[in-house]
Design an enzyme around this catalytic site. Structure first.
Site, mmCIF file in Angstrom:
data_model
loop_
_atom_site.group_PDB
_atom_site.id
_atom_site.type_symbol
_atom_site.label_atom_id
_atom_site.label_comp_id
_atom_site.label_asym_id
_atom_site.label_seq_id
_atom_site.Cartn_x
_atom_site.Cartn_y
_atom_site.Cartn_z
ATOM 1 N N GLU A 155 -1.986 -0.597 -8.897
ATOM 2 C CA GLU A 155 -3.444 -0.677 -8.705
ATOM 3 C C GLU A 155 -4.032 0.699 -8.388
ATOM 4 O OE1 GLU A 155 -4.255 -3.991 -6.113
ATOM 5 O OE2 GLU A 155 -6.031 -3.015 -5.298
ATOM 6 N N LYS A 175 0.873 -1.180 0.000
ATOM 7 C CA LYS A 175 0.000 0.000 0.000
ATOM 8 C C LYS A 175 0.911 1.230 0.000
ATOM 9 C CE LYS A 175 -4.259 -1.751 0.775
ATOM 10 N NZ LYS A 175 -5.411 -1.480 -0.102
ATOM 11 N N LYS A 230 -13.334 -8.498 -5.345
ATOM 12 C CA LYS A 230 -13.571 -8.686 -3.912
ATOM 13 C C LYS A 230 -14.981 -9.257 -3.751
ATOM 14 C CE LYS A 230 -10.633 -5.063 -2.054
ATOM 15 N NZ LYS A 230 -10.400 -3.745 -2.630
ATOM 16 N N ASP A 286 -9.330 -1.631 -9.137
ATOM 17 C CA ASP A 286 -10.018 -2.165 -7.956
ATOM 18 C C ASP A 286 -11.242 -1.284 -7.698
ATOM 19 O OD1 ASP A 286 -10.721 -3.250 -5.520
ATOM 20 O OD2 ASP A 286 -8.993 -2.536 -4.415
ATOM 21 N N ASP A 306 -0.340 -0.606 -4.619
ATOM 22 C CA ASP A 306 -1.725 -0.116 -4.570
ATOM 23 C C ASP A 306 -1.753 1.324 -4.067
ATOM 24 O OD1 ASP A 306 -4.442 0.206 -4.459
ATOM 25 O OD2 ASP A 306 -4.814 -1.414 -3.024
#
Ligand code: MG
Length: 328
Positions: A185, A130, A229, A207, A156
Protein backbone atom coordinates in the site's frame (compact mmCIF):
# COMPACT_ATOMS: atom_id res chain seq x y z
CA UNK A 1 -29.29 24.96 10.19
CA UNK A 2 -27.65 22.04 11.95
CA UNK A 3 -26.92 22.59 15.65
CA UNK A 4 -23.41 21.33 16.33
CA UNK A 5 -21.72 20.50 19.59
CA UNK A 6 -18.42 18.77 20.12
CA UNK A 7 -16.51 16.75 22.67
CA UNK A 8 -12.74 16.73 22.49
CA UNK A 9 -10.84 13.58 23.40
CA UNK A 10 -7.38 12.16 23.16
CA UNK A 11 -6.34 8.59 22.36
CA UNK A 12 -3.26 7.00 23.85
CA UNK A 13 -1.33 4.82 21.37
CA UNK A 14 -0.05 1.55 22.79
CA UNK A 15 3.09 1.79 20.62
CA UNK A 16 4.42 3.71 17.63
CA UNK A 17 2.11 3.71 14.60
CA UNK A 18 4.57 2.55 11.94
CA UNK A 19 6.45 5.29 10.14
CA UNK A 20 3.30 7.35 10.37
CA UNK A 21 3.33 8.79 13.84
CA UNK A 22 5.27 8.80 17.09
CA UNK A 23 3.81 7.43 20.30
CA UNK A 24 2.10 10.57 21.57
CA UNK A 25 -1.57 11.08 22.51
CA UNK A 26 -3.69 11.93 19.46
CA UNK A 27 -6.49 14.47 19.60
CA UNK A 28 -9.83 14.42 17.87
CA UNK A 29 -13.43 15.32 18.61
CA UNK A 30 -16.81 13.68 18.56
CA UNK A 31 -19.48 15.75 16.89
CA UNK A 32 -23.14 15.84 17.86
CA UNK A 33 -25.39 17.13 15.10
CA UNK A 34 -29.02 18.07 15.55
CA UNK A 35 -30.97 18.73 12.37
CA UNK A 36 -34.06 20.91 11.98
CA UNK A 37 -36.09 17.69 11.63
CA UNK A 38 -35.09 16.95 15.29
CA UNK A 39 -32.92 13.99 14.28
CA UNK A 40 -29.68 13.70 16.26
CA UNK A 41 -26.56 11.81 15.18
CA UNK A 42 -22.97 11.40 16.24
CA UNK A 43 -19.67 10.92 14.43
CA UNK A 44 -15.95 11.35 14.89
CA UNK A 45 -13.50 13.88 13.47
CA UNK A 46 -9.95 12.58 13.71
CA UNK A 47 -7.35 14.62 11.84
CA UNK A 48 -4.01 13.21 10.73
CA UNK A 49 -1.90 16.34 10.87
CA UNK A 50 1.07 14.28 9.58
CA UNK A 51 -0.94 13.67 6.40
CA UNK A 52 -1.86 17.30 5.88
CA UNK A 53 -5.07 17.72 7.90
CA UNK A 54 -5.68 20.83 9.98
CA UNK A 55 -5.59 19.98 13.71
CA UNK A 56 -8.81 19.44 15.62
CA UNK A 57 -8.99 22.94 17.15
CA UNK A 58 -8.67 24.45 13.67
CA UNK A 59 -11.34 22.06 12.33
CA UNK A 60 -13.78 22.99 15.11
CA UNK A 61 -13.07 26.71 14.79
CA UNK A 62 -13.60 26.54 11.02
CA UNK A 63 -16.90 24.70 11.54
CA UNK A 64 -18.06 27.39 13.97
CA UNK A 65 -17.43 29.92 11.19
CA UNK A 66 -19.38 27.85 8.68
CA UNK A 67 -16.28 26.53 6.89
CA UNK A 68 -16.36 22.79 6.47
CA UNK A 69 -13.21 20.81 5.59
CA UNK A 70 -13.47 17.61 3.54
CA UNK A 71 -12.75 15.69 6.71
CA UNK A 72 -15.57 17.46 8.60
CA UNK A 73 -17.89 16.92 5.64
CA UNK A 74 -17.47 13.16 6.12
CA UNK A 75 -18.06 13.54 9.86
CA UNK A 76 -21.38 15.25 9.19
CA UNK A 77 -22.31 12.68 6.51
CA UNK A 78 -21.69 9.84 8.97
CA UNK A 79 -23.55 11.66 11.76
CA UNK A 80 -26.55 11.93 9.44
CA UNK A 81 -26.45 8.19 8.78
CA UNK A 82 -26.38 7.63 12.54
CA UNK A 83 -29.28 10.04 13.02
CA UNK A 84 -31.42 8.23 10.42
CA UNK A 85 -30.75 4.83 11.99
CA UNK A 86 -31.53 6.22 15.45
CA UNK A 87 -34.81 7.71 14.24
CA UNK A 88 -35.79 4.32 12.81
CA UNK A 89 -34.73 2.56 16.02
CA UNK A 90 -32.25 0.26 14.31
CA UNK A 91 -28.71 -0.65 15.27
CA UNK A 92 -26.34 -0.34 12.31
CA UNK A 93 -24.42 -3.52 13.09
CA UNK A 94 -27.46 -5.73 13.47
CA UNK A 95 -28.49 -7.86 10.53
CA UNK A 96 -25.81 -6.58 8.16
CA UNK A 97 -23.16 -8.53 6.26
CA UNK A 98 -20.29 -9.94 8.32
CA UNK A 99 -17.06 -8.06 7.63
CA UNK A 100 -13.77 -9.73 8.37
CA UNK A 101 -10.83 -7.50 9.29
CA UNK A 102 -7.12 -7.97 8.92
CA UNK A 103 -4.95 -7.82 12.04
CA UNK A 104 -3.07 -4.55 12.24
CA UNK A 105 0.59 -4.58 13.24
CA UNK A 106 1.81 -1.04 13.88
CA UNK A 107 5.19 -2.00 15.30
CA UNK A 108 6.62 -5.13 13.70
CA UNK A 109 9.63 -5.20 16.02
CA UNK A 110 7.26 -5.96 18.92
CA UNK A 111 5.37 -8.83 17.25
CA UNK A 112 6.24 -11.94 19.26
CA UNK A 113 5.46 -15.61 18.80
CA UNK A 114 2.76 -15.69 21.46
CA UNK A 115 0.91 -12.76 19.84
CA UNK A 116 1.19 -14.57 16.50
CA UNK A 117 -0.37 -17.72 17.84
CA UNK A 118 -3.15 -15.69 19.51
CA UNK A 119 -3.89 -13.94 16.21
CA UNK A 120 -4.07 -17.28 14.46
CA UNK A 121 -6.35 -18.92 16.99
CA UNK A 122 -8.61 -15.84 16.99
CA UNK A 123 -9.28 -16.55 13.29
CA UNK A 124 -7.43 -13.78 11.50
CA UNK A 125 -6.07 -14.72 8.09
CA UNK A 126 -4.34 -11.51 7.04
CA UNK A 127 -1.77 -9.29 8.75
CA UNK A 128 -1.48 -5.67 7.78
CA UNK A 129 1.94 -4.38 8.71
CA UNK A 130 3.00 -0.74 8.86
CA UNK A 131 6.54 -0.71 7.48
CA UNK A 132 9.10 1.96 6.72
CA UNK A 133 11.09 2.47 9.89
CA UNK A 134 13.82 -0.03 8.97
CA UNK A 135 12.98 -1.61 5.63
CA UNK A 136 15.77 -4.15 5.47
CA UNK A 137 15.07 -5.49 8.93
CA UNK A 138 11.33 -5.48 8.28
CA UNK A 139 11.71 -7.37 4.99
CA UNK A 140 13.74 -10.10 6.71
CA UNK A 141 11.20 -10.39 9.48
CA UNK A 142 8.28 -10.60 7.03
CA UNK A 143 10.16 -13.20 4.99
CA UNK A 144 10.53 -15.23 8.17
CA UNK A 145 6.81 -14.84 8.88
CA UNK A 146 5.92 -16.15 5.42
CA UNK A 147 7.85 -19.32 6.24
CA UNK A 148 6.53 -19.71 9.78
CA UNK A 149 2.85 -18.91 9.28
CA UNK A 150 0.01 -19.22 6.77
CA UNK A 151 -1.03 -15.54 6.90
CA UNK A 152 -1.37 -13.28 3.89
CA UNK A 153 0.35 -9.92 4.24
CA UNK A 154 -0.62 -6.34 3.47
CA UNK A 155 2.35 -4.00 3.73
CA UNK A 156 1.67 -0.30 4.18
CA UNK A 157 4.56 2.09 3.46
CA UNK A 158 2.52 5.29 3.91
CA UNK A 159 4.53 6.68 0.96
CA UNK A 160 7.66 6.76 3.11
CA UNK A 161 9.84 4.91 0.59
CA UNK A 162 11.15 5.59 -2.92
CA UNK A 163 11.39 3.42 -6.01
CA UNK A 164 14.91 2.08 -5.44
CA UNK A 165 14.40 1.32 -1.73
CA UNK A 166 11.16 -0.42 -2.61
CA UNK A 167 12.91 -2.46 -5.30
CA UNK A 168 15.62 -3.46 -2.82
CA UNK A 169 12.94 -4.35 -0.26
CA UNK A 170 11.16 -6.66 -2.72
CA UNK A 171 14.35 -8.50 -3.79
CA UNK A 172 14.53 -10.06 -0.31
CA UNK A 173 11.41 -12.13 -1.04
CA UNK A 174 11.63 -15.35 -3.05
CA UNK A 175 8.72 -16.24 -5.30
CA UNK A 176 6.82 -18.22 -2.69
CA UNK A 177 7.16 -15.43 -0.12
CA UNK A 178 6.21 -12.73 -2.63
CA UNK A 179 3.03 -14.62 -3.49
CA UNK A 180 1.95 -14.23 0.14
CA UNK A 181 2.06 -10.45 -0.11
CA UNK A 182 -1.55 -9.66 -0.97
CA UNK A 183 -0.62 -6.06 -1.69
CA UNK A 184 1.74 -3.23 -0.95
CA UNK A 185 0.00 0.00 0.00
CA UNK A 186 1.27 3.49 -0.96
CA UNK A 187 4.89 2.35 -1.48
CA UNK A 188 6.04 5.86 -2.40
CA UNK A 189 4.45 9.08 -3.70
CA UNK A 190 2.27 8.44 -6.73
CA UNK A 191 3.89 8.61 -10.12
CA UNK A 192 2.19 6.60 -12.82
CA UNK A 193 5.38 5.36 -14.52
CA UNK A 194 7.17 4.44 -11.28
CA UNK A 195 4.06 2.76 -9.84
CA UNK A 196 3.62 0.81 -13.08
CA UNK A 197 7.20 -0.40 -12.73
CA UNK A 198 6.60 -1.24 -9.05
CA UNK A 199 3.42 -3.15 -9.95
CA UNK A 200 5.60 -5.74 -11.69
CA UNK A 201 7.11 -6.57 -8.28
CA UNK A 202 3.95 -6.58 -6.15
CA UNK A 203 0.23 -5.92 -6.37
CA UNK A 204 -0.35 -2.35 -5.26
CA UNK A 205 -3.03 -0.64 -3.19
CA UNK A 206 -3.70 3.06 -3.09
CA UNK A 207 -4.72 4.87 0.07
CA UNK A 208 -3.63 8.47 0.81
CA UNK A 209 -1.99 8.66 -2.64
CA UNK A 210 -5.48 8.56 -4.14
CA UNK A 211 -5.49 12.36 -3.72
CA UNK A 212 -2.44 12.67 -5.98
CA UNK A 213 -3.94 10.73 -8.87
CA UNK A 214 -5.56 12.35 -11.86
CA UNK A 215 -8.39 9.82 -11.96
CA UNK A 216 -9.90 11.18 -15.17
CA UNK A 217 -6.67 10.50 -17.06
CA UNK A 218 -5.86 6.97 -15.96
CA UNK A 219 -5.92 4.46 -18.79
CA UNK A 220 -4.78 1.34 -16.98
CA UNK A 221 -4.41 1.74 -13.21
CA UNK A 222 -1.08 0.43 -11.89
CA UNK A 223 -2.85 -0.64 -8.68
CA UNK A 224 -5.50 -3.28 -8.00
CA UNK A 225 -6.88 -2.21 -4.62
CA UNK A 226 -8.42 0.99 -3.32
CA UNK A 227 -8.45 1.69 0.41
CA UNK A 228 -11.70 3.39 1.37
CA UNK A 229 -11.84 5.32 4.62
CA UNK A 230 -15.42 6.50 5.15
CA UNK A 231 -14.08 8.96 7.74
CA UNK A 232 -11.97 10.67 5.10
CA UNK A 233 -13.44 10.28 1.66
CA UNK A 234 -16.66 10.33 -0.30
CA UNK A 235 -17.69 6.68 -0.35
CA UNK A 236 -19.88 6.78 -3.48
CA UNK A 237 -17.06 8.41 -5.44
CA UNK A 238 -14.60 5.78 -4.21
CA UNK A 239 -16.94 2.92 -5.20
CA UNK A 240 -17.41 4.51 -8.60
CA UNK A 241 -13.61 4.51 -9.04
CA UNK A 242 -13.54 0.81 -8.12
CA UNK A 243 -16.17 -0.12 -10.68
CA UNK A 244 -14.69 2.12 -13.40
CA UNK A 245 -11.10 0.92 -12.97
CA UNK A 246 -11.86 -2.63 -11.93
CA UNK A 247 -10.38 -2.26 -8.43
CA UNK A 248 -11.00 -4.27 -5.28
CA UNK A 249 -12.08 -2.25 -2.25
CA UNK A 250 -10.77 -2.48 1.30
CA UNK A 251 -12.67 -0.41 3.85
CA UNK A 252 -10.59 0.71 6.79
CA UNK A 253 -10.97 2.85 9.85
CA UNK A 254 -8.85 5.96 10.02
CA UNK A 255 -7.17 4.57 13.17
CA UNK A 256 -9.65 6.83 14.85
CA UNK A 257 -11.97 6.86 17.87
CA UNK A 258 -14.20 3.78 18.45
CA UNK A 259 -17.11 5.89 17.16
CA UNK A 260 -15.26 6.16 13.83
CA UNK A 261 -14.48 2.44 13.92
CA UNK A 262 -18.15 1.48 14.23
CA UNK A 263 -19.12 3.91 11.47
CA UNK A 264 -16.52 2.26 9.19
CA UNK A 265 -17.90 -1.19 10.06
CA UNK A 266 -21.44 -0.15 9.13
CA UNK A 267 -20.35 1.43 5.82
CA UNK A 268 -18.35 -1.71 4.99
CA UNK A 269 -21.40 -3.88 5.59
CA UNK A 270 -23.45 -1.67 3.27
CA UNK A 271 -20.82 -1.94 0.53
CA UNK A 272 -20.68 -5.69 0.99
CA UNK A 273 -24.43 -5.87 0.54
CA UNK A 274 -24.50 -3.68 -2.57
CA UNK A 275 -21.18 -4.65 -4.21
CA UNK A 276 -20.31 -8.10 -2.83
CA UNK A 277 -17.75 -8.89 -5.51
CA UNK A 278 -15.50 -5.88 -4.99
CA UNK A 279 -15.16 -5.82 -1.20
CA UNK A 280 -12.15 -7.69 0.24
CA UNK A 281 -11.38 -8.32 3.90
CA UNK A 282 -11.29 -4.95 5.59
CA UNK A 283 -9.29 -3.09 8.20
CA UNK A 284 -11.80 -1.93 10.71
CA UNK A 285 -10.67 -3.56 13.89
CA UNK A 286 -8.08 -0.99 14.94
CA UNK A 287 -9.24 -0.64 18.54
CA UNK A 288 -6.08 -2.20 19.99
CA UNK A 289 -3.88 0.58 18.59
CA UNK A 290 -4.90 2.70 21.60
CA UNK A 291 -5.40 2.08 25.28
CA UNK A 292 -8.99 1.01 26.02
CA UNK A 293 -11.55 3.68 26.86
CA UNK A 294 -15.23 3.72 27.83
CA UNK A 295 -16.16 3.43 24.14
CA UNK A 296 -13.86 0.63 23.03
CA UNK A 297 -15.00 -1.36 26.07
CA UNK A 298 -18.56 -1.27 24.75
CA UNK A 299 -17.80 -2.81 21.35
CA UNK A 300 -18.28 -6.56 21.24
CA UNK A 301 -15.73 -8.24 18.98
CA UNK A 302 -15.21 -11.86 18.05
CA UNK A 303 -11.80 -12.60 16.50
CA UNK A 304 -11.62 -10.59 13.28
CA UNK A 305 -15.24 -9.41 13.50
CA UNK A 306 -16.99 -6.48 15.14
CA UNK A 307 -20.20 -8.04 16.33
CA UNK A 308 -22.24 -5.63 18.35
CA UNK A 309 -22.75 -2.32 20.09
CA UNK A 310 -25.61 -1.49 22.39
CA UNK A 311 -28.25 0.99 21.30
CA UNK A 312 -29.52 2.55 18.09
CA UNK A 313 -27.45 3.75 15.14
CA UNK A 314 -23.78 3.27 15.99
CA UNK A 315 -24.75 2.45 19.59
CA UNK A 316 -22.96 3.76 22.73
CA UNK A 317 -26.33 4.93 24.03
CA UNK A 318 -25.19 4.87 27.66
CA UNK A 319 -22.13 7.00 26.93
CA UNK A 320 -22.82 9.49 24.16
CA UNK A 321 -25.68 11.52 25.70
CA UNK A 322 -23.74 11.96 28.95
CA UNK A 323 -20.57 13.53 27.56
CA UNK A 324 -19.88 17.19 28.29
CA UNK A 325 -20.88 18.52 24.90
CA UNK A 326 -19.66 21.98 24.01
CA UNK A 327 -22.09 23.84 21.74
CA UNK A 328 -20.46 25.62 18.79
MG1 MG B 1 -2.57 3.29 4.44
Amino acid sequence: MIKFSHYKYSLDPVSVIGALAPQVPREGALLRCEWPDQKVGYADCFPWVEMGDADIDTQIYALSRGKISLLMEQTIWLARKDALMRSMHVNGLTGGAKIKSHYLVTDLSKLGDSELSNIKSAGFSTLKIKVGRNLEEEARQILRLTKLTQFMFRLDFNSKSDFSSFERFMTIFDKAAASRIEFVEDPFPYDEAAWTEASRMARLAVDFESENIDWAKIQKAPFEYLIIKPARQDVDKAIHRCTTHNLKAVVTSSLDHPVGVVHAAIVAAEIKKNYPSILMDCGILSLKVYRPNEFSNKIVTQGPYIVQTHGYGIGFDQVLPNLEWQPL
